[in-house]
Design a protein around this motif. Structure first.
Motif, PDB file in Angstrom:
ATOM      1  N   ALA A 557       0.962  -1.154   0.002  1.00 24.18           N
ATOM      2  CA  ALA A 557      -0.096  -0.087  -0.045  1.00 24.18           C
ATOM      3  C   ALA A 557       0.957   1.091   0.010  1.00 24.18           C
ATOM      4  N   ALA A 558       2.146   1.169   0.842  1.00 24.36           N
ATOM      5  CA  ALA A 558       2.873   2.386   0.715  1.00 24.36           C
ATOM      6  C   ALA A 558       3.299   2.619  -0.600  1.00 24.36           C
ATOM      7  N   LYS A 559       3.784   1.668  -1.323  1.00 23.82           N
ATOM      8  CA  LYS A 559       4.602   1.721  -2.566  1.00 23.82           C
ATOM      9  C   LYS A 559       3.539   2.486  -3.591  1.00 23.82           C
ATOM     10  N   ALA A 561       1.406   4.402  -2.854  1.00 19.34           N
ATOM     11  CA  ALA A 561       0.610   5.684  -2.351  1.00 19.34           C
ATOM     12  C   ALA A 561       0.937   6.851  -3.276  1.00 19.34           C
ATOM     13  N   ARG A 562       0.028   7.911  -3.588  1.00 15.74           N
ATOM     14  CA  ARG A 562      -0.112   9.037  -4.389  1.00 15.74           C
ATOM     15  C   ARG A 562       0.067  10.388  -3.743  1.00 15.74           C
ATOM     16  N   THR A 563       0.669  11.239  -4.095  1.00 17.39           N
ATOM     17  CA  THR A 563       0.702  12.599  -3.651  1.00 17.39           C
ATOM     18  C   THR A 563      -0.421  13.386  -4.436  1.00 17.39           C
ATOM     19  N   PRO A 579      -6.044  10.821  -3.564  1.00 17.83           N
ATOM     20  CA  PRO A 579      -5.554   9.596  -3.256  1.00 17.83           C
ATOM     21  C   PRO A 579      -6.105   9.237  -1.713  1.00 17.83           C
ATOM     22  N   LYS A 580      -6.225   7.980  -1.612  1.00 18.68           N
ATOM     23  CA  LYS A 580      -6.843   7.385  -0.227  1.00 18.68           C
ATOM     24  C   LYS A 580      -5.682   7.755   1.049  1.00 18.68           C
ATOM     25  N   ASP A 582      -4.377   5.817   3.379  1.00 21.31           N
ATOM     26  CA  ASP A 582      -3.504   4.891   3.372  1.00 21.31           C
ATOM     27  C   ASP A 582      -2.656   4.691   2.262  1.00 21.31           C
ATOM     28  N   GLY A 583      -2.896   5.300   1.100  1.00 25.50           N
ATOM     29  CA  GLY A 583      -2.077   5.006  -0.220  1.00 25.50           C
ATOM     30  C   GLY A 583      -2.437   3.802  -0.930  1.00 25.50           C
ATOM     31  N   SER A 584      -3.457   2.979  -0.564  1.00 30.04           N
ATOM     32  CA  SER A 584      -3.885   1.853  -1.126  1.00 30.04           C
ATOM     33  C   SER A 584      -4.754   2.486  -2.746  1.00 30.04           C
TER      34      SER A 584
END
Length: 640
Positions: A557-559, A561-563, A579-580, A582-584
């Motif tokens: 999920a961290a990989k 992640a979007r800003t 983006p969510k 939690d980055g998912s």
């Protein structure tokens, strides 16, 4: 006299009280109980609380000591014993049960038994809920039917009537299993087999108020150390039992407070209240004292007044008014002034409150002992009840190879005995598993639970109905019914497979294929499928080679992640969303609420696709994906 003959003739009764144990041995002669020997021993410490055993091993030691002394006096061996449970342990509750038959039919004993058993089971359930003791095993002492109903109309009896809708209301009395089992355990530890088992208020009543006197409205109050048991009779039968938690111990504690003495010294002072001699004692400070019994009377007067008040209150409530007369029994009945206080509280003449004992001679006699002592009421009652067969002999009826626990006498059916021994409605009748009802594409679908495995009841090796009357010597074999399992089905089983579940909705939302359904769930499978092959065919857990799992772990999920915002095409219109947290990734299911379709009220098929392909709800989305979530235009409704 040989030991063998004596052992067969003797009846051994034990009154296991809060303060002491009294053993009585005798035999029946000319329809009366002949008392041959009495032994009493006090507990060396407080091993019982309000008539209930706290220390089984210690109680069994005292029982063994009393038994040994009786055996030595009578030159015999005692192997069977008659006992009673304190009234403190009794619990009473009301229950109701209704039964609707498939068609109108004649009502027989078996049907009435099933109906009453259901009402007793309802009372047991209420009792367990009210006492927060759902795991507690309860033994049925007895029950009374307060009202029958036939096709919604009250009726006094159902037998041989014709009807379809039946109901029964009962008042049931139970004894907690721990009370029964602790008494049996103490007897086994002392090397004794229980021959009969009754309740102390029933036993005391059998001694103090013989059956021929019960046409009168009489009350017996048996004042022990921990409890005061009360029984009421009128019109020839016993109409109720109750108890008061105030008894002799409250008097003892008042003496302890007044004179700074320990419990056993206070007990000795209390025992001397009925005499005239000064009472010497040493208080906890080591100071030697001497008291006149009248001074002790004054010290306990408030406690005696409270006992009289509580006792009278319970009598008036149970009897629905003042009785014709009241008998006091037990050690507490000897308290000075108690008779007058009770008479005043009941608003009856003082001579109508008497000490029990005058009627013992009707049912018992002895050349050696003065049986008029009210302290003998309960042990004599236990002996009389067993000897004159006023209660059933447990050793003469077996249940699954063991002596059955029988709490009362008279005509007993197999159903009565099974309930007395802790079996419930579910054990005898069994219950089918609960059904499961769901809606699938607007149609109600019912999945039935498993049927129960019926109980097996045999009497003397022959299958018999539970209404069969049991006789002395009968051997009952019982295998409880096994309730059926409730219906259980998963989402994928209901819709016909995991592939269909992947594109179906449960209560308007996607769901895992192995999710168990609940009654009331709504399933929608009316989703069109693309004619193109589905790369995610089969289980929704199958993933394309380059597609990450739908529920990524924290690292993945961290990989992802979007800003920056995500951009999609939804129903041919651009959609930009943040983006969510939690980055998912976003999944197709996340777009359902943005489609404008109310999935809880679908009446047509819905097209679901990503980049022109039919995909499951858990399909992960990529920036730029073209998503279609809309009604199938070919099924568009036209105005009528």
């Amino acid at each position: 006299m040989s030991n063998e003959s004596n052992n067969q003739e003797f009846i051994y009764a034990l009154d296991i009280g809060t303060r002491s144990i009294i053993g009585v041995v005798g035999r029946v002669e000319d329809s009366r109980f002949h008392v041959l020997a009495i032994e009493k021993e006090e507990h060396s410490k407080r091993t019982m609380l309000d008539g209930q055993i706290e220390d089984i091993a210690q109680v069994s030691q005292v029982v063994s000591s009393v038994t040994k002394r009786l055996e030595e006096r009578l030159h015999t061996t005692l192997t069977q014993v008659c006992i009673a449970a304190a009234g403190r342990a009794l619990h009473t509750e009301r229950g109701r049960f209704e039964l609707t038959l498939p068609a109108i039919r004649r009502i027989d004993h078996d049907l009435i038994g099933q109906l009453e058993l259901g009402a007793v089971s309802d009372a047991e359930t209420k009792l367990q809920e009210s006492t927060s003791a759902s795991a507690l095993r309860l033994y049925l002492v007895g029950y009374t039917v307060s009202q029958y109903h036939l096709d919604h109309y009250p009726i006094s009896t159902l037998l041989d009537h014709n009807g379809q809708h039946l109901a029964a209301e009962v008042v049931a009395t139970f004894l907690p299993g721990e009370v029964v089992e602790s008494l049996y355990s103490a007897m086994r530890m002392a090397g004794l087999e229980v021959a009969s088992f009754t309740l102390e208020p029933i036993a005391a009543l059998n001694a103090a108020i013989p059956a021929e006197l019960r046409l009168l409205n009489l009350v017996l109050a048996d004042i022990g150390a921990g409890t005061t048991d009360i029984a009421v009779c009128k019109d020839g039968s016993v109409v109720g039992y109750t108890m008061v938690t105030i008894a002799g111990d409250e008097i003892t504690e008042a003496i302890m407070q007044a004179y700074l003495v320990d419990f056993f010294t206070a007990e000795r002072l209390k025992a001397g209240l009925s005499g005239t001699e000064p009472l010497p004692f040493t208080d906890v400070l080591g100071v030697e004292n001497q008291l006149d019994p009248s001074a002790v009377d004054n010290a306990v007067s408030a406690a005696v007044q409270k006992l009289a008040s509580e006792l009278s209150h319970q009598v008036l409530a149970l009897n629905d008014g003042s009785p014709s007369a009241l008998f006091l029994s037990g050690g507490g009945s000897k308290l000075n002034g108690l008779r007058g206080l009770v008479a005043a509280a009941l608003d009856i003449a003082p001579q109508r409150v008497a000490i029990a004992g005058n009627n013992f001679k009707i049912s018992a006699f002895s050349q050696e002992y003065d049986l008029n002592d009210p302290e003998y009421t309960t042990p004599l009652g236990i002996a009389i009840s067993a000897g004159l067969e006023l209660v059933s002999n447990s050793a003469r009826v077996t249940l699954n190879g063991m002596p059955a626990k029988l709490f009362r006498n008279g005509s007993l059916t197999a159903l009565d005995i099974l309930m007395m021994n802790g079996y419930s409605y579910a054990d005898l009748i069994g219950r089918s598993g609960l059904p499961l009802s769901v809606m699938i594409d607007g149609a109600r679908t019912l999945y039935r639970g498993e049927t129960s495995t019926p109980a097996i009841l045999e009497i003397n090796g022959t299958t018999a109905p539970h209404s069969t009357v049991i006789h002395t010597g009968d051997a009952i074999s019982f295998t409880p019914a096994i309730s059926g399992k409730s219906a259980e089905i998963t989402f994928s089983q209901a819709v016909g497979g995991a592939d269909i579940a992947a594109v179906s909705l449960l209560n308007g939302e996607p769901a895992l294929p192995d999710q168990l359904l609940r009654t009331g769930d709504v399933i929608l499978t009316r989703v069109s499928r693309s004619t193109q092959p589905n790369p995610l065919s089969g289980s929704q857990y199958e993933q394309a080679e380059d597609t990450p799992p739908p529920f990524s772990d924290e690292g993945e999920a961290a990989k992802m992640a979007r800003t920056s915002p995500h951009m999609f095409i939804l129903n041919d219109l651009p959609l930009t969303i943040p983006p969510k947290a939690d980055g998912s990734p976003y999944y197709l299911m996340d777009m359902l609420e943005r489609s404008g379709i109310d999935f809880s009220t679908l009446d047509r098929e819905v097209i679901l696709s990503v980049n022109g392909e039919s995909v499951p709800f858990v399909h992960p989305l990529q920036d730029g994906d073209s998503i279609i979530i809309r009604y199938d235009a070919s099924q568009e409704r036209t105005p009528s």
